[in-house]
Write a protein that holds these residues in place. Structure first.
Motif, PDB file in Angstrom:
ATOM      1  N   GLU A 231      92.169   8.191 -20.065  1.00  0.00           N
ATOM      2  CA  GLU A 231      93.010   9.350 -20.373  1.00  0.00           C
ATOM      3  C   GLU A 231      93.626   9.897 -19.087  1.00  0.00           C
ATOM      4  O   GLU A 231      94.810  10.250 -19.049  1.00  0.00           O
ATOM      5  CB  GLU A 231      92.167  10.431 -21.063  1.00  0.00           C
TER       6      GLU A 231
ATOM      7  N   PRO B  32      95.256  12.075 -24.458  1.00  0.00           N
ATOM      8  CA  PRO B  32      93.857  12.210 -24.888  1.00  0.00           C
ATOM      9  C   PRO B  32      93.397  11.036 -25.752  1.00  0.00           C
ATOM     10  O   PRO B  32      94.182  10.467 -26.514  1.00  0.00           O
ATOM     11  CB  PRO B  32      93.871  13.500 -25.729  1.00  0.00           C
ATOM     12  N   PHE B  33      92.132  10.688 -25.610  1.00  0.00           N
ATOM     13  CA  PHE B  33      91.484   9.707 -26.488  1.00  0.00           C
ATOM     14  C   PHE B  33      92.284   8.410 -26.621  1.00  0.00           C
ATOM     15  O   PHE B  33      92.722   8.041 -27.714  1.00  0.00           O
ATOM     16  CB  PHE B  33      91.197  10.326 -27.875  1.00  0.00           C
TER      17      PHE B  33
ATOM     18  N   GLY C  25      88.478  17.614 -28.183  1.00  0.00           N
ATOM     19  CA  GLY C  25      87.406  16.927 -27.464  1.00  0.00           C
ATOM     20  C   GLY C  25      86.955  17.739 -26.266  1.00  0.00           C
ATOM     21  O   GLY C  25      87.327  18.902 -26.104  1.00  0.00           O
ATOM     22  N   GLU C  26      86.145  17.102 -25.392  1.00  0.00           N
ATOM     23  CA  GLU C  26      85.631  17.890 -24.261  1.00  0.00           C
ATOM     24  C   GLU C  26      86.505  17.782 -23.018  1.00  0.00           C
ATOM     25  O   GLU C  26      86.799  18.786 -22.387  1.00  0.00           O
ATOM     26  CB  GLU C  26      84.180  17.530 -23.969  1.00  0.00           C
ATOM     27  N   GLY C  27      86.910  16.575 -22.676  1.00  0.00           N
ATOM     28  CA  GLY C  27      87.729  16.424 -21.477  1.00  0.00           C
ATOM     29  C   GLY C  27      88.112  14.970 -21.299  1.00  0.00           C
ATOM     30  O   GLY C  27      87.457  14.087 -21.846  1.00  0.00           O
ATOM     31  N   PRO C  28      89.177  14.711 -20.548  1.00  0.00           N
ATOM     32  CA  PRO C  28      89.646  13.337 -20.377  1.00  0.00           C
ATOM     33  C   PRO C  28      88.620  12.450 -19.694  1.00  0.00           C
ATOM     34  O   PRO C  28      87.854  12.908 -18.837  1.00  0.00           O
ATOM     35  CB  PRO C  28      90.870  13.503 -19.457  1.00  0.00           C
ATOM     36  N   GLY C  29      88.606  11.174 -20.071  1.00  0.00           N
ATOM     37  CA  GLY C  29      87.845  10.153 -19.348  1.00  0.00           C
ATOM     38  C   GLY C  29      88.791   9.387 -18.431  1.00  0.00           C
ATOM     39  O   GLY C  29      89.923   9.830 -18.170  1.00  0.00           O
TER      40      GLY C  29
ATOM     41  N   HIS D  82      80.934  13.009 -31.373  1.00  0.00           N
ATOM     42  CA  HIS D  82      81.935  12.495 -30.442  1.00  0.00           C
ATOM     43  C   HIS D  82      82.036  10.978 -30.620  1.00  0.00           C
ATOM     44  O   HIS D  82      81.017  10.310 -30.812  1.00  0.00           O
ATOM     45  CB  HIS D  82      81.497  12.844 -29.012  1.00  0.00           C
TER      46      HIS D  82
ATOM     47  N   ASN E 189      91.892  18.633 -25.552  1.00  0.00           N
ATOM     48  CA  ASN E 189      90.536  18.798 -25.037  1.00  0.00           C
ATOM     49  C   ASN E 189      90.304  20.222 -24.536  1.00  0.00           C
ATOM     50  O   ASN E 189      91.253  20.952 -24.261  1.00  0.00           O
ATOM     51  CB  ASN E 189      90.327  17.834 -23.858  1.00  0.00           C
TER      52      ASN E 189
HETATM   53  N1  URA Z   1      86.522  12.076 -24.437  1.00  0.00           N
HETATM   54  C1  URA Z   1      86.990  13.318 -24.690  1.00  0.00           C
HETATM   55  O1  URA Z   1      86.251  14.237 -25.005  1.00  0.00           O
HETATM   56  N2  URA Z   1      88.315  13.482 -24.598  1.00  0.00           N
HETATM   57  C2  URA Z   1      89.177  12.512 -24.304  1.00  0.00           C
HETATM   58  O2  URA Z   1      90.374  12.757 -24.251  1.00  0.00           O
HETATM   59  C3  URA Z   1      88.644  11.225 -24.046  1.00  0.00           C
HETATM   60  C4  URA Z   1      87.317  11.039 -24.122  1.00  0.00           C
END
Ligand code: URA
Length: 190
Positions: free
Chosen positions: A48, A54-55, A41-45, A156, A82
């Motif tokens: 997370e 993650p996710f 993925g791109e990065g934690p929200g 996504h 991510n």
């Molecule tokens: N979106 C992401 O791209 N990564 C995550 O870990 C959570 C949400």
């Protein structure tokens, strides 16, 4: 050659970019460390960042549900992480400078796992992993091979929550991912 413990220790202590100042937790990754399949993925929200995994928010639940329909689970047979390991404030896209600072950790994870199939979740990951001008609307579900590793991207999960009409295309992509796994590494399905 990196080893997992040392890599994780370095990543959890990272101060290479300003995201370190605002994070609660570094989100390193989850899943078997010998998985043949990786999701990126791109990065934690927010969730997370709070939980260090993650996710795990609504998008993550949707992702897990969809992947379970094609026999995939992070407990058993894929590794998920991510591009950037710390949450960008207000969930903005990670800056190129932040991606550049962080990408080495992902590269080391990939070196250790040596996946056969890599699935990018969304445009940002696909632009970083597959090619800089990746067009998710046009190119999702297509396969690119580099050095024996097969790469693809799907929408996504957050995009699917916003626009559920994209789900049928994503299910088609997931069936293609299942077929590719069966072809390249059938042991994933035991
Ligand atoms: N979106 C992401 O791209 N990564 C995550 O870990 C959570 C949400």
């Amino acid at each position: 050659m990196p080893n997992w413990e040392e890599l994780e220790r370095r990543c959890l202590a990272c101060q290479r970019c300003a995201l370190a100042d605002t994070r609660t937790n570094v989100v390193f990754g989850k899943g078997p460390r010998d998985a043949r399949v990786m999701f990126i993925g791109e990065g934690p929200g927010e969730n997370e960042d709070l939980q260090g995994e993650p996710f795990v928010g609504r998008g993550g639940q949707l992702l897990d549900e969809m992947l379970s329909l094609v026999g995939l689970s992070r407990e058993r047979n894929f590794y998920i992480t991510n591009i950037v390991k710390c949450r960008p404030p207000k969930n903005r896209d990670p800056l190129n400078t932040e991606q550049d600072a962080c990408i080495g950790y992902l590269e080391e994870q990939m070196e250790l796992i040596r996946p056969r199939v890599v699935v990018c979740l969304g445009r940002i990951a696909a632009m970083r992993i597959i090619k800089p001008n990746y067009r998710i609307t046009r190119e999702h579900g297509q396969w690119v091979e580099k050095d024996g590793v097969f790469y693809t991207a799907i929408y996504h999960p957050a995009a699917l929550l916003r626009d559920p009409t994209k789900k049928p295309e994503t299910f088609a992509d997931l069936r293609s991912i299942r077929a590719k796994i069966r072809e390249l590494c059938p042991e994933v399905y035991g």
